[in-house]
Scaffold this active site. Structure first.
Site, short mmCIF file in Angstrom:
data_model
loop_
_atom_site.label_atom_id
_atom_site.label_comp_id
_atom_site.label_asym_id
_atom_site.label_seq_id
_atom_site.Cartn_x
_atom_site.Cartn_y
_atom_site.Cartn_z
N ARG A 72 32.19 41.72 46.95
CA ARG A 72 33.57 42.22 46.90
C ARG A 72 34.23 41.99 48.26
NH1 ARG A 72 33.17 45.19 50.65
NH2 ARG A 72 35.37 45.68 50.60
N GLY A 73 35.53 42.28 48.32
CA GLY A 73 36.27 42.03 49.56
C GLY A 73 36.88 40.64 49.47
N ALA A 74 38.12 40.52 49.93
CA ALA A 74 38.91 39.31 49.66
C ALA A 74 38.23 38.01 50.09
CB ALA A 74 40.28 39.44 50.32
N ARG B 266 38.51 38.86 38.88
CA ARG B 266 39.27 39.94 39.54
C ARG B 266 40.64 39.36 39.89
NH1 ARG B 266 36.75 43.59 44.03
NH2 ARG B 266 38.19 45.11 43.11
N GLN C 297 33.79 52.60 49.26
CA GLN C 297 33.47 51.46 50.14
C GLN C 297 33.48 51.89 51.60
OE1 GLN C 297 35.58 51.34 47.55
NE2 GLN C 297 35.74 49.32 46.64
N ASP D 178 44.23 42.08 50.39
CA ASP D 178 43.77 41.24 49.27
C ASP D 178 44.77 40.16 48.92
OD1 ASP D 178 42.18 43.88 48.95
OD2 ASP D 178 41.12 42.32 47.83
N ASN E 145 46.45 45.98 49.24
CA ASN E 145 45.10 46.30 49.75
C ASN E 145 44.59 47.49 48.95
OD1 ASN E 145 42.95 45.73 51.65
ND2 ASN E 145 43.45 47.69 52.61
N LYS E 146 43.38 47.90 49.26
CA LYS E 146 42.73 48.99 48.52
C LYS E 146 43.64 50.19 48.36
CE LYS E 146 39.49 49.03 46.97
NZ LYS E 146 39.40 48.69 45.52
#
Ligand code: MRU
Length: 347
Positions: free
Chosen positions: A44-46, A86, A187, A228, A238-239
């Site tokens: 995960r994570g861009a 995603r 996270q 992201d 973003n998150k």
């Protein structure tokens, strides 16, 4: 940590769902497995998603060759599955497209693998440069607040927001990094705290709702997060929770800095309203450690990201430039879905 890498057997990645309890590496041998790991957030994570997309395409090519299957059909199928796994991080479709484009230009299997490996290496270099540039911008800030995980685990190595934190820490140990736990998948407490503990950085995990009070109470010098997708007008996805921090930072008069590679700037997305926001399962909100925590009849809404308007973003730091979205042009808007536009440098 090298979050993900290519090996003779397939793609090797650390299972982020097992952290911090266990440092378990998975060997991914098929594209369908990779898609499942992307959707479960094992990877995960861009930036990690961008490199996973590229390595996934390389994997599809290698397997097609081994099985004597049609290479282009295999790549088309892999591209669709990976890009749709995603929706919010633009890096994923860029990683997929970089390999697909190389194939359209006549690359063979070995060259496609090289394209994916070049993305892996470029990610490491970009993240180091982002760290140095961000530290230059924030020199003197000793108390940093961050959200989610924009660390080594969100890329191949180093990360973005945590690359800035680590660069500041190298100059002079930080007083404290406030790590927002990042409900619902945690996270922050699971991954960011793990990275900071390994790096010997003084930190405190806080519940997400504590952030605004700390900022307005004068306890935070700057907020640094990843992204992201950054729209052409500078709006930042973003998150979920990042927007609340930006609003609080604005009110507290402290910088809200976004650290991200150039690839995250999507010239094909005009504004935040055009960014696809991933909605995840209700169960992520309504259960904790496998146990239902709400009444059986309650439903949940689970947007995984939110959009911070450009005017709340003090600066976007990339490997090439520091953009002030309130005054600088972030990227010329391009017709969607061309996400490959090169963004002009700000002098
Ligand atoms: O749902 P996740 O864990 O993939 O979300 C990750 C984030 O929101 C990060 O902050 C973002 O990808 C930037 S880190 C490169």
């Amino acid at each position: 940590v090298r979050t993900l890498d290519w090996s003779a057997c397939g793609i090797r990645l650390i299972d982020q769902n097992r952290l911090p309890d266990e440092e378990l590496f998975l060997m991914v041998r098929e594209v369908d497995e990779l898609v499942a790991h992307i959707q479960s957030l094992a990877v995960r994570g861009a930036m990690a998603l961008g490199v996973a997309g590229a390595l996934g395409m390389a994997l599809a090519a290698v397997r097609a060759k081994e099985r004597g299957e049609d290479l282009d059909a295999a790549l088309d199928e892999a591209a669709t599955k990976l890009s749709n796994s995603r929706p919010t991080a633009v890096n994923l479709s860029i990683g997929v497209e970089n390999v697909a484009r190389a194939r359209r230009e006549g690359a063979g299997v070995a060259e496609l693998v090289e394209v994916a490996l070049a993305m892996r290496d470029a990610d490491i270099e970009a993240n180091l440069a982002i760290g140095l540039r961000g530290a230059e911008l924030l020199r003197g800030a000793r108390r940093i607040l961050t959200h989610c995980n924009a660390g080594a685990l969100a890329g191949v190595e180093h990360g973005t927001a945590l690359s800035v934190v680590m660069a500041l820490q190298r100059e002079q140990p930080l007083d404290v990094v406030y790590v927002c736990e990042t409900r619902p998948l945690l996270q922050g407490v699971r991954l960011t705290a793990w990275e900071l503990a390994r790096g010997g950085v003084e930190h405190r995990v806080i519940v997400d709702a504590a952030a605004a009070g700390l900022m307005l109470g004068g306890e935070v010098d700057a907020v640094v997060v990843g992204a992201d997708r950054i729209a052409a007008n500078g709006d930042v996805a973003n998150k979920v929770g990042s927007l609340s921090h930006a609003l609080a930072a604005h009110r507290a008069g402290i910088p809200f800095v976004v650290a991200a590679p150039e690839d995250t700037i999507d010239a094909g997305t005009a504004s935040g309203a055009d960014i696809p926001i991933e909605y995840r399962s209700e169960s992520e909100v309504l259960t904790f450690e496998g146990r239902e925590i709400g009444p059986p009849k309650s439903k949940a809404l689970n947007p995984a990201f939110d959009v911070t308007p450009a005017d709340l973003v003090t600066a976007v730091v990339t490997q090439r430039r520091t953009i002030l979205p309130a005054t600088d042009q972030v990227a010329p808007a391009l017709p969607h879905p061309d996400t490959t536009g090169v963004c002009p440098s700000t002098p």
